[in-house]
Structure formats: structure tokens, C-alpha cells
Design a protein around this motif. Structure first.
Motif, PDB file in Angstrom:
ATOM      1  N   VAL A  12      -2.276   3.302   6.196  1.00 54.24           N
ATOM      2  CA  VAL A  12      -2.222   1.963   6.785  1.00 54.24           C
ATOM      3  C   VAL A  12      -2.287   2.055   8.305  1.00 54.24           C
ATOM      4  O   VAL A  12      -2.019   3.091   8.905  1.00 54.24           O
ATOM      5  CB  VAL A  12      -0.939   1.186   6.387  1.00 54.24           C
TER       6      VAL A  12
ATOM      7  N   TYR B  86       0.849  -1.194   0.000  1.00 56.47           N
ATOM      8  CA  TYR B  86       0.000   0.000   0.000  1.00 56.47           C
ATOM      9  C   TYR B  86       0.883   1.241   0.000  1.00 56.47           C
ATOM     10  O   TYR B  86       1.978   1.222   0.556  1.00 56.47           O
ATOM     11  CB  TYR B  86      -0.895   0.033   1.237  1.00 56.47           C
TER      12      TYR B  86
ATOM     13  N   HIS C 254      -5.664  -1.363   5.689  1.00 53.72           N
ATOM     14  CA  HIS C 254      -5.516  -0.246   4.769  1.00 53.72           C
ATOM     15  C   HIS C 254      -6.883   0.252   4.326  1.00 53.72           C
ATOM     16  O   HIS C 254      -7.814  -0.526   4.182  1.00 53.72           O
ATOM     17  CB  HIS C 254      -4.710  -0.692   3.535  1.00 53.72           C
TER      18      HIS C 254
END
Ligand code: SF4
Lengths: 134, 416
Positions: free
Chosen positions: B300, B296, B311
């Protein structure tokens, strides 16, 4: 001085679009608490027709507010040759951010560049300082 | 031999900067833009080392910062755009160890575009490709004349590139699509400026796709059809086209689908690339570093126990503060109290805050702990990533007594 005395000045609703300005950005690099940064940030740029509607003159202070917040900034005419009545421009700064609604519709992204405010002339009122915002 | 330095003023990371130094201070900066000069000369408001508004030494401040993070149940770690990749890696480590929310500015600016690029959903190119090859450059909701002042002169419009020897006069067409006539639109010229209504970008894209497909381009705001067809023609003839995506476009799109469709169409009829106009000098680096570790680019939340990663929008800086799900925050090289909507910033000001920055800022005035750090790219070196994903090595210009943010984070990590 309270805001009450301005109740008789016309109040209009506008949409605000924010933008970046290299001069204001440069001032920010030097000092966020400096006079230059405030002078270049606490400004709203209006279409000449909206200035007439507000019955103010360029350079006078105005109250800009909505559900999210309220700031006193200087009103300037925008340099744009094209008419943009109903839309005002503000440089991206803590002053504009004081007016950005925090709703994001679940996206995590507020509407930094497109929000509604009401504007009212407030001649002689002191411009909101960075410290007043908090 | 002249020594050239890198300017950390924005994500162009111009690497042709000459400086003059006197008494250990940068007194003159040559070839940078005014914003870069101001950044490299340093601020007039240096940060002080404090705990609870009392001046203290850096050891005490680091101890207190570690205490706050250790005691917090759900800390937030935010900033990173003005830090080297080395410091960012340590931030990620601290977030893992403390089960923190971890985010950066991309969360409310270029994030979706960078994510799509890293996932290979959008064709991109480097700034050097643009300098040497680009013949049609579209600034969409972007005003580099103000946000990235040397973009046009070093890369996108004015230079003589390998395949663009006649520069802007004959070899390049610059187009501005925007809701207001920006300084960049001014340079593009009236005939290459497309002023569209607010929030109409997706619809304008659709109309453009129609025009590129040989259909009549209709819009609900009655945009001159001839002008859209003209634009489609210019784009079709491009040998190497690029769309420079600014915040104006990012904020106006609810989803990226219209942009994907436009890019697909453009690449059917010619060759088009997309460049995210990243602001802070190493925001893209943070996105890449986090992506490499977690898959990601931002937003997060680590789980302290099993190191799992969550996420999504709920873990974004804005939503986590709006929902009051964080109970302390570590801010590195950023001033969220200035850059977030006030109502969100207000909550941040209520919780224990730690700020690491070379300069005093609004966030520092509400922080429990403030730690001054070396000015990244001037008083400290490190690695950073340009807006186009190219890695650049920052060179230290002058010495300072302040620790680097990397060193401060390393010591906080150890103390936790
Ligand atoms: S354009 Fe950006 S990187 Fe280049 S000198 Fe200006 S601020 Fe520095």
C-alpha cells in the motif's frame, strides 16, 4: 587474480532452483557475517553429469553469472539419486539473490526460485564473501 | 511449575519451549528445533546504535530517524515479519502520517495465498485441526523439514491426534509434490513423492482435476497416468485433507485460478483445507493488521493529505525500488539487502536508510541510522499470529537494555 585465465574452461548454461536449508538458516540466526553462514550459502549443487561437462572436481570453485550478477561459489555434487542435468540447486541466500533477475513482468514478484545462469570452473578462485556482494 | 515460552523462530510459534537462564542470558533451550534454539539464544553480532557510521545514543538516533522520515517525500516502510502486532500497528500509523509506501515480505512470498484466505476464497483450518484430524497431508512445493522443522512432529504427520490415534504409521498419509526430492519428500517415501518438472505445477493441478473427475490425466511432460490416478484416489478417500502450500508452489503459479479449481474439485469429492507455510513468525499478523485497517494485506501507499490508500504491484517493495519511486526507507526486523535481488537491493543502499533490528545485518552496513532493539519473543513480549491465523501471546524470557521495536517506533512517531 582476474577471471580471464578461466576463459578456456568450458562454460555451461544451467537453470537454478533455490531451496531452504535448516543448517544454513541456523547459521544465519547466529551471525550473517560468520564463516559458517558463508560456507553453507556460497555453494551450488550440480548433477554429476554437469560436473563432468564442466571438467571440474567436486569441491572446486566455479563462477556463476548472468545479466544480474556474478558470484564465485563452491561446486558440490547434489545428493539427489535422480538425475537433474541442466538444473542446479542453490540455497536461498544473498549469493543466490545476486543472480535473481529483477524483472517481474509487473507482478512485483521476481523469479527467486527459477533463473538461468552460466557456470564455469574457476579452480582456486576465492569464494565471494558477503561484503564482496555489495 | 515449569514455565513454557513461545519460540519466534518461525510462524509455527511453538509454545512448549523450556529455557535455562544464567546471568540474564538464555543458555539452554529445550524442545525447540535447532533454528529455534539459535534464534532464542540470540545472535553473536548485536546491532550497534549509530548515525552516519558513528556510535551514538538511542535518543540521537531516533531524532535522526524522525528527521529522515519527515523530510522524505515518499518513504518506504518495510519488514514487520519479526515484530509483534503492537509494533506493526505503530508502523502502519507512521506510514499514514508520512504518506509512505508500506510493505512486507509477503509481497514476494505467501501474499496471494493469505489474501485469498482472508477473502474467504480458500478453505483453511488450524494447526490443531491438522494434529487432531488430518489423514491426508500434501506438502506442495514445501519442505518443512528445513523451513519449519517441527511441523511434521508437532502437527502434520507424527503426532497422535484425537481422531488420529495411530499417527503416521496407519492413520496418516503424507504426500510431497515438488521439483526436487526434498528432505520432507524423503520422509513421505518414494511411493508418495511426485516429482514434477519446473513450473509445471498448474498443469499438474489440471491433470489431477481430470483424474478426480474420472478422466484420463494428460500432461505435456508425460507424467505416469497411473500414478496421478493413484494420487487422486488417495485424495478422494481423505476424511480431512490438507494442502500445505510452500513457496515452490506460490512462485510457480502465475495466478491462483488452477489452485481454486483444484480446491473446489477436492471439496466436491472429499474435504480439503489449505495451510500457507508462512516463514517469519508474525508475517501473517502484519497481513491481518493491515487488512483490518485498509482492506489490503500488503503493497500500500498512503497519501499524506487525505489519508487515502493506494494498493497494487506498483506499490510493492520490489517495484517501488525498481522504479526508484521511494527516497528513504525504514526497515524493521528484516534484511532486504540480503533477501532482495541484488539490483533492487543496490538502489535501496543508495537512499537514506534506517534499520531497527537486534542483530547486525547487511542492510545495517549501508544504513544512515541503525537502532538496536530487544529480540522480539525473547527480550520482549507481544502478540503474534501463527501461520494458521491463531493469535499467540509471546512471553518475555529475559531483560535487555535495548528498547523494544514498539517503543522505538512509538518514539519515532512522536518525534515526527
Ligand atoms: S519449528 Fe519454528 S517455532 Fe518451532 S521451535 Fe523450530 S523455529 Fe521455533
Amino acid at each position: 587474480m582476474g577471471f580471464g585465465q578461466f576463459l578456456s574452461s568450458p562454460e555451461i548454461k544451467l537453470k537454478v532452483v533455490t531451496f531452504r536449508d535448516v543448517f544454513q538458516n541456523t547459521a544465519q540466526e547466529s551471525s550473517r557475517f560468520g564463516e559458517d553462514y558463508c560456507k553453507l550459502s556460497a555453494v551450488i549443487k550440480l548433477d554429476p553429469k554437469d560436473i563432468v561437462k564442466l571438467s571440474i572436481k567436486e569441491g572446486e570453485t566455479v563462477i556463476v553469472k548472468n545479466k544480474s550478477g556474478k558470484v564465485v561459489v563452491k561446486a558440490e555434487g547434489s545428493e539427489s539419486e535422480e538425475s537433474h542435468t541442466g538444473i542446479a540447486y542453490m540455497v536461498n541466500s544473498p549469493w543466490s539473490n545476486a543472480l535473481v533477475p529483477d524483472e517481474t513482468g509487473g507482478s512485483g514478484v521476481p523469479s527467486f526460485k527459477d533463473f538461468e545462469v552460466s557456470v564455469q570452473g574457476a579452480k582456486g578462485e576465492r569464494i565471494t564473501s558477503l561484503r564482496d556482494i555489495f | 511449575m515449569t514455565e513454557y515460552y513461545v519460540c519466534p523462530g518461525c510462524a509455527l510459534l511453538c509454545d512448549d519451549i523450556e529455557v535455562e537462564i544464567e546471568d540474564g542470558k538464555v543458555t539452554k533451550v529445550n524442545s525447540a528445533c535447532r533454528k529455534g534454539v539459535a534464534r532464542m539464544k540470540g545472535c553473536s553480532d548485536p546491532m550497534e546504535c549509530t548515525v552516519d557510521d558513528e556510535k551514538t545514543d538511542v535518543d540521537a538516533a531516533i531524532t535522526k530517524a524522525a528527521d529522515i522520515l519527515r523530510e522524505a517525500k515518499d518513504p518506504l516502510i518495510f519488514g514487520h515479519g519479526n515484530s509483534s502486532s503492537q509494533a506493526q500497528q505503530l508502523s502502519i500509523d507512521i506510514a499514514k502520517r508520512t504518506g509512505a509506501y508500506l510493505d512486507d515480505t509477503s509481497s514476494f512470498c505467501q501474499g496471494p495465498i493469505i489474501e485469498a484466505i482472508l477473502q474467504d476464497k480458500l478453505k483453511t483450518c488450524t494447526l490443531d485441526d491438522i494434529r487432531h484430524k488430518a489423514d491426508v497431508i500434501v506438502f506442495w512445493g514445501a519442505d518443512p523439514s528445513n523451513s519449519h522443522p517441527r511441523h511434521l512432529s508437532r502437527y502434520s504427520y507424527f503426532p497422535r491426534g484425537n481422531e488420529r490415534q495411530r499417527g503416521w504409521e496407519e492413520d496418516r498419509t503424507a504426500i510431497a509434490i515438488d521439483i526436487r526430492k526434498s528432505d520432507t519428500a524423503e520422509i513421505c517415501g518414494q511411493s508418495n513423492f511426485y516429482r514434477i518438472p519446473m513450473a509445471a505445477d498448474a498443469e499438474f493441478m489440471e491433470a489431477l482435476v481430470s483424474a478426480l473427475s474420472g478422466k484420463v490425466p494428460k500432461t505435456s511432460f508425460d507424467f505416469d497416468k497411473k500414478k496421478i490416478l493413484q494420487l487422486a484416489n488417495v485424495l478422494k478417500k481423505a476424511k480431512f485433507g490438507v494442502i500445505c502450500v510452500g513457496l515452490g508452489l506460490v512462485y510457480s503459479l502465475d495466478e491462483l485460478e488452477p489452485l481454486f479449481i483444484l480446491m473446489d474439485k477436492l471439496n466436491e469429492v472429499s474435504s480439503f483445507h489449505l495451510l500457507p507455510m508462512v516463514g517469519q513468525y508474525n508475517m501473517r499478523g502484519f497481513n491481518q493488521n493491515l487488512f483490518d485497517k485498509t482492506g489490503y494485506i500488503n503493497r500500500v501507499k498512503f497519501d499524506g493529505e487525505d489519508n487515502s490508500v493506494k494498493h497494487g504491484a506498483d506499490f510493492s517493495v520490489i517495484e517501488s525500488l525498481r522504479n526508484r519511486s521511494v527516497d528513504a526507507a525504514l526497515i524493521i526486523g528484516s534484511d532486504p539487502l540480503s533477501s532482495l535481488p541484488l539490483s533492487v537491493a543496490r538502489y535501496l543502499a543508495e537512499i537514506p536508510l534506517i534499520t531497527i533490528d537486534p542483530c547486525r545485518n547487511l542492510t545495517a552496513t549501508k544504513s544512515t541510522v541503525t537502532i538496536p532493539c530487544a529480540l522480539s519473543g525473547v527480550e520482549a513480549g507481544g502478540t503474534a499470529m501463527r501461520m494458521d491465523g491463531v493469535e499467540v501471546e509471546l512471553k518475555k524470557v529475559i531483560d535487555t537494555d535495548n528498547l523494544t521495536d514498539e517503543e522505538i517506533l512509538r518514539r519515532i512517531k512522536e518525534a515526527i
